[in-house]
Design a protein around this motif. Structure first.
Motif, mmCIF file in Angstrom:
data_model
loop_
_atom_site.group_PDB
_atom_site.id
_atom_site.type_symbol
_atom_site.label_atom_id
_atom_site.label_comp_id
_atom_site.label_asym_id
_atom_site.label_seq_id
_atom_site.Cartn_x
_atom_site.Cartn_y
_atom_site.Cartn_z
ATOM 1 N N ASP A 15 8.712 -7.618 24.332
ATOM 2 C CA ASP A 15 9.271 -6.293 24.607
ATOM 3 C C ASP A 15 10.424 -5.942 23.662
ATOM 4 O O ASP A 15 11.068 -4.908 23.830
ATOM 5 C CB ASP A 15 9.755 -6.220 26.056
ATOM 6 N N GLY A 48 2.321 -5.071 27.511
ATOM 7 C CA GLY A 48 2.055 -3.642 27.391
ATOM 8 C C GLY A 48 2.902 -2.896 26.386
ATOM 9 O O GLY A 48 2.927 -1.662 26.383
ATOM 10 N N THR A 52 1.699 0.953 26.061
ATOM 11 C CA THR A 52 2.541 2.041 26.561
ATOM 12 C C THR A 52 2.755 3.103 25.485
ATOM 13 O O THR A 52 2.808 4.304 25.788
ATOM 14 C CB THR A 52 3.880 1.475 27.053
ATOM 15 N N ASP A 53 2.842 2.677 24.232
ATOM 16 C CA ASP A 53 3.023 3.629 23.128
ATOM 17 C C ASP A 53 1.777 4.464 22.867
ATOM 18 O O ASP A 53 1.864 5.643 22.529
ATOM 19 C CB ASP A 53 3.375 2.877 21.831
ATOM 20 N N HIS A 77 7.386 -3.330 34.383
ATOM 21 C CA HIS A 77 7.923 -2.258 33.538
ATOM 22 C C HIS A 77 7.395 -0.893 33.949
ATOM 23 O O HIS A 77 7.967 0.123 33.592
ATOM 24 C CB HIS A 77 7.559 -2.476 32.065
ATOM 25 N N VAL A 79 3.244 0.580 34.624
ATOM 26 C CA VAL A 79 2.032 0.814 33.852
ATOM 27 C C VAL A 79 1.716 2.310 33.889
ATOM 28 O O VAL A 79 1.643 2.900 34.973
ATOM 29 C CB VAL A 79 0.847 -0.003 34.439
ATOM 30 N N PRO A 80 1.544 2.948 32.733
ATOM 31 C CA PRO A 80 1.191 4.375 32.732
ATOM 32 C C PRO A 80 -0.086 4.635 33.548
ATOM 33 O O PRO A 80 -0.962 3.766 33.652
ATOM 34 C CB PRO A 80 0.968 4.683 31.244
#
Length: 184
Positions: A15, A48, A52-53, A77, A79-80
């Motif tokens: 990260d 991720g 995520t990006d 974190h 998750v979208p």
């Protein structure tokens, strides 16, 4: 996976924003060229970081990692909504033939680069589907990333992909990494 998997106890390193010096979000998106409705997979998604990006630029993103503990870290974190964590080995993906419009991996090709895994990626990508591989180069210094003997040079990556039925569109060599764009 190939030589190893990333140690879960060191997952926080995945990260670290300094990873962008090896592949930025903008470069990854430019290489992938996703459609807003595309279905793509992040192969070796870890926590991720890159999933995520990419998620805001695609319809569905499958975050594939062989370690369920990495998905647990990803969930911590957040998750979208359009991301589905998938616990699977790249050599045995749970997708139908041609399900994916694209796939990408950042710094994980050396972990799964077997004939079986590359054939599996070719199976799940639709004809014309794009595969973006950014990984540590065997021609690098070895100051970052895995040991040099676990890496592949650009010529080896290109040969692996061509043997699996991909056509290579672009190869970019950098001081520590190589980026390859290929199509099924």
């Amino acid at each position: 996976m190939g030589f190893h998997t990333f140690p879960v106890e060191r997952a926080s390193a995945l990260d670290d924003p300094s990873r962008y010096r090896f592949c930025s979000r903008e470069e990854l998106l430019e290489l992938l060229g996703p459609d807003p409705g595309a279905t793509v997979a992040d192969l070796g998604s870890g926590t991720g970081f890159y999933a995520t990006d990419v998620a805001p630029f695609v319809g569905t993103l499958h975050a594939v990692d062989v370690q369920s503990a990495m998905h647990e870290r990803f969930r911590e974190h957040g998750v979208p909504a359009n991301v589905e964590p998938v616990t699977a080995n790249v050599a045995s993906l749970p997708f139908a033939d041609g399900d994916l419009d694209g796939a990408f991996s950042v710094n994980t090709h050396h972990e799964y680069a077997t004939d079986e895994a590359l054939a599996e990626i070719a199976r799940v990508l639709r004809p014309g589907g794009r595969l973006v591989t950014v990984d540590w180069s065997a021609d690098g210094t070895g100051d970052d990333g895995p040991p040099l003997d676990e890496r592949f040079g650009s010529e080896a990556v290109v040969a692996q992909l061509e043997e699996a039925g991909f056509s290579v569109d672009d190869v970019r060599e950098r001081p520590e990494t190589v980026a390859v764009v290929a199509r099924r």
